[in-house]
Design an enzyme around this catalytic site. Structure first.
Site, PDB file in Angstrom:
ATOM      1  N   LYS A   1      46.563  33.369  25.670  1.00  0.00           N
ATOM      2  CA  LYS A   1      45.298  34.070  25.580  1.00  0.00           C
ATOM      3  C   LYS A   1      45.553  35.567  25.428  1.00  0.00           C
ATOM      4  CE  LYS A   1      43.115  35.657  29.255  1.00  0.00           C
ATOM      5  NZ  LYS A   1      43.697  36.793  29.975  1.00  0.00           N
TER       6      LYS A   1
ATOM      7  N   HIS B   1      46.273  30.009  32.248  1.00  0.00           N
ATOM      8  CA  HIS B   1      47.227  29.746  33.336  1.00  0.00           C
ATOM      9  C   HIS B   1      46.544  29.360  34.644  1.00  0.00           C
ATOM     10  CE1 HIS B   1      46.584  33.951  34.563  1.00  0.00           C
ATOM     11  NE2 HIS B   1      47.129  33.631  35.719  1.00  0.00           N
TER      12      HIS B   1
ATOM     13  N   LYS C   1      47.541  26.359  38.118  1.00  0.00           N
ATOM     14  CA  LYS C   1      47.719  26.666  39.544  1.00  0.00           C
ATOM     15  C   LYS C   1      47.526  25.404  40.377  1.00  0.00           C
ATOM     16  CE  LYS C   1      46.116  31.454  39.145  1.00  0.00           C
ATOM     17  NZ  LYS C   1      47.058  32.399  39.697  1.00  0.00           N
TER      18      LYS C   1
ATOM     19  N   HIS D   1      39.330  32.170  32.546  1.00  0.00           N
ATOM     20  CA  HIS D   1      39.643  31.690  33.898  1.00  0.00           C
ATOM     21  C   HIS D   1      38.395  31.289  34.695  1.00  0.00           C
ATOM     22  CE1 HIS D   1      43.419  33.207  32.708  1.00  0.00           C
ATOM     23  NE2 HIS D   1      43.305  34.431  33.147  1.00  0.00           N
TER      24      HIS D   1
HETATM   25  C1  BG6 Z   1      45.334  37.439  33.221  1.00  0.00           C
HETATM   26  C2  BG6 Z   1      44.554  38.679  32.934  1.00  0.00           C
HETATM   27  O1  BG6 Z   1      44.954  36.403  32.355  1.00  0.00           O
HETATM   28  O2  BG6 Z   1      45.114  37.023  34.567  1.00  0.00           O
HETATM   29  C3  BG6 Z   1      44.931  39.800  33.916  1.00  0.00           C
HETATM   30  O3  BG6 Z   1      44.805  39.111  31.611  1.00  0.00           O
HETATM   31  C4  BG6 Z   1      44.792  39.307  35.332  1.00  0.00           C
HETATM   32  O4  BG6 Z   1      44.138  40.943  33.710  1.00  0.00           O
HETATM   33  C5  BG6 Z   1      45.516  37.975  35.537  1.00  0.00           C
HETATM   34  O5  BG6 Z   1      45.333  40.296  36.195  1.00  0.00           O
HETATM   35  C6  BG6 Z   1      45.237  37.395  36.908  1.00  0.00           C
HETATM   36  O6  BG6 Z   1      46.055  36.287  37.107  1.00  0.00           O
HETATM   37  P1  BG6 Z   1      46.530  35.834  38.569  1.00  0.00           P
HETATM   38  O7  BG6 Z   1      47.290  34.580  38.336  1.00  0.00           O
HETATM   39  O8  BG6 Z   1      47.344  36.961  39.114  1.00  0.00           O
HETATM   40  O9  BG6 Z   1      45.277  35.630  39.357  1.00  0.00           O
END
Ligand code: BG6
Length: 492
Positions: free
Chosen positions: A141, A171, A175, A233
């Site tokens: 992404k 991603h 998790k 997300h």
């Molecule tokens: C990413 C975003 O997809 O996810 C970032 O581009 C963000 O801006 C991150 O900080 C957050 O991921 P996680 O796994 O740290 O919650």
């Protein structure tokens, strides 16, 4: 796991060093992959194998805790560097030879580059005859900045790969705690029975981050919180909470159900954009440790309309969820980093107890990160004489207490799923399209909106307090959140 050939475009970029190689290290360490697999880190910059290996070694030592030197050595042996400029189709001799020697049936192309490069990379792979029968492509992404550009990117990739070969990464779906949402919902009968508008008052999905944009300012300023976090997300989390149970746990069955949720999201209009959306941008702030820079200082600009905070009240217009608000919030430079889903059940319809003290509503909190846990708030009688005295009490399942094993990082699971050929945790093209279609109803209305970003101080909970009336649903819902953050009035 079968051996595979993995080719990473953007192979000497930040994402690869921070996430992809550490994920491969852990899978090797835990014997899920073995030494027969080969990895080619592709970038445009010419460098010797030795130079690349040294950088990779230093990065792995930085990003993997308590690294085992033997495993590290084995991983380094598997990885080589290839120089390719897909813009003009030039590649090093080493790269050509590497592909000639590539012998695994499973060939994974991982595109960890900006999406604007996807088209030319896929064309290069096709023109060189590198797309073998067992090939698959992983897309990082963000896929475009709006519906049109995301469709263009998807069209470009679709010229060379079938949908069954395309793995669009979000991603969050990798998790552990996000996967647990499926188990919580579909392996327990008690929740599913009350998972609907009759029993649930509201649902809150929060992804709070304490860091600012840091060195990603150049990228972030073209996206903002809505595109960077909500479009993917937060909407994926919403889908997992709101979807109907699929008949079986297979990629298309799960994705069909998620798609129905995305299509049922109520579009925003001129009125609801004012009442049901808030966006903000952080200014300078202070913490006990010192001062925090503003967004503009971080991106080194005088002006920017990009939002670093967004809060939405969303509705899923279907029978199960009719009228239940889903509050989605995300922001950078908030006081804590945590991701959490709170299901607020309705109040009991009638209080039979003489004391008439407030009966708190049942609340199910799913803490996704950090300190993964599940909490269920219920009312209990305070033991002893004095009639029916009661108070809220929280039942807790703390993951770290009960499961000693390391939680694999999202990328470990996702990479292995690509090798296995399992698309369940990847977004299908129609999902991406549906989520952009909804997001555009916000973007298009924000363009004409008279109330733009509201400034909030870095290190505070965002702009809410100043824009929303006390007692409004928004404030009430945020209050629930704050109470929990501070350890809460509920006894543990
Ligand atoms: C990413 C975003 O997809 O996810 C970032 O581009 C963000 O801006 C991150 O900080 C957050 O991921 P996680 O796994 O740290 O919650």
């Amino acid at each position: 796991m079968d051996d595979f050939d993995l080719i990473i475009f953007g192979g000497d970029g930040d994402l690869s060093f921070r996430k992809i190689y550490p994920a491969l290290y852990h899978r090797l360490n835990e014997q899920q992959i073995d030494d027969g697999s080969r990895i080619l880190a592709v970038s445009r910059t010419d460098q010797t194998q030795k130079e690349f290996q040294e950088r990779l070694k230093a990065k792995l030592e930085e990003y993997v805790k308590d690294i085992d030197q033997d495993v590290l050595k084995r991983l380094l042996k598997m990885v080589s560097h290839g120089t390719v400029d897909t813009g003009n189709g030039k590649q090093s001799k080493f790269t050509k030879d590497w592909f000639e020697k590539a012998s695994q049936e499973i060939r994974v192309f991982y595109l960890a580059t900006p999406a604007t490069a996807f088209g030319s990379i896929c064309k290069f792979l096709h023109d060189e005859g590198y797309i073998s029968e067992g090939a698959r492509v992983v897309l990082e992404k963000p896929l475009g900045t709006d519906l049109k550009t995301s469709e263009e990117v998807n069209d470009q990739v679709a010229k060379y790969f079938d949908e069954e070969q395309i793995y669009r990464i979000d991603h969050y779906l990798g998790k552990e705690t996000v996967q647990n949402l499926m188990v919580l919902r579909f392996a327990n009968n008690i929740f599913e029975r009350s998972w609907n508008a009759q029993e649930i008052d509201n649902i809150q999905i929060t992804v709070a981050e304490s860091l600012g944009v840091g060195t990603r300012g150049g990228f972030y300023d073209n996206y903002g919180a809505l595109r960077d976090m909500v479009q993917n997300h937060l909407l994926q989390l919403l889908c997992l909470i709101a979807m109907e149970p699929p008949g079986i746990l297979e990629a298309d069955e799960v994705r069909d159900e998620k798609l129905k949720v995305l299509k049922a999201l109520r579009p925003y209009d001129k009125e609801t954009i004012q009442t049901d959306t808030v966006r903000g941008q952080y200014t300078r702030g202070k913490t006990d440790e010192g001062s925090l820079p503003s967004y503009l200082e971080e991106i080194d600009k005088y002006d920017s309309e990009t939002e670093t905070f967004v809060a939405l009240k969303a509705y899923v217009d279907n029978w199960r969820w009719g009228g239940v608000p889903f509050y989605l919030r995300t922001g950078k430079r908030l006081p804590n980093r945590y991701s959490e889903i709170v299901i607020n059940f309705k109040h009991v319809p009638h209080n039979i107890f003489p004391e008439k003290k407030d009966i708190a509503n049942n609340r199910l909190t799913i803490r996704l990160q950090p300190e993964e846990r599940i909490e269920l708030v219920q009312m209990v009688k305070i033991p002893g004489p004095g009639g029916y005295r009661y108070k809220p009490f929280s039942l807790e399942l703390d993951y770290a207490e009960h499961f000693e094993n390391r939680f694999p990082e999202a990328y470990e699971r996702l990479l292995m799923d690509v090798v296995r050929g399992n698309q369940t945790l990847f977004m299908r093209r129609d999902e991406v399209k549906a989520s952009w279609t909804w997001i555009e109803t916000i973007l298009n209305n924000w363009k004409h909106e008279t109330n733009p970003n509201i400034l909030y101080e870095a290190g505070t909970w965002g702009p809410g307090d100043r824009v929303m009336d006390e007692g409004s649903e928004w404030v009430k819902s945020r209050h629930v959140l704050k109470v929990q953050k501070q350890g809460g009035s509920d006894e543990k």
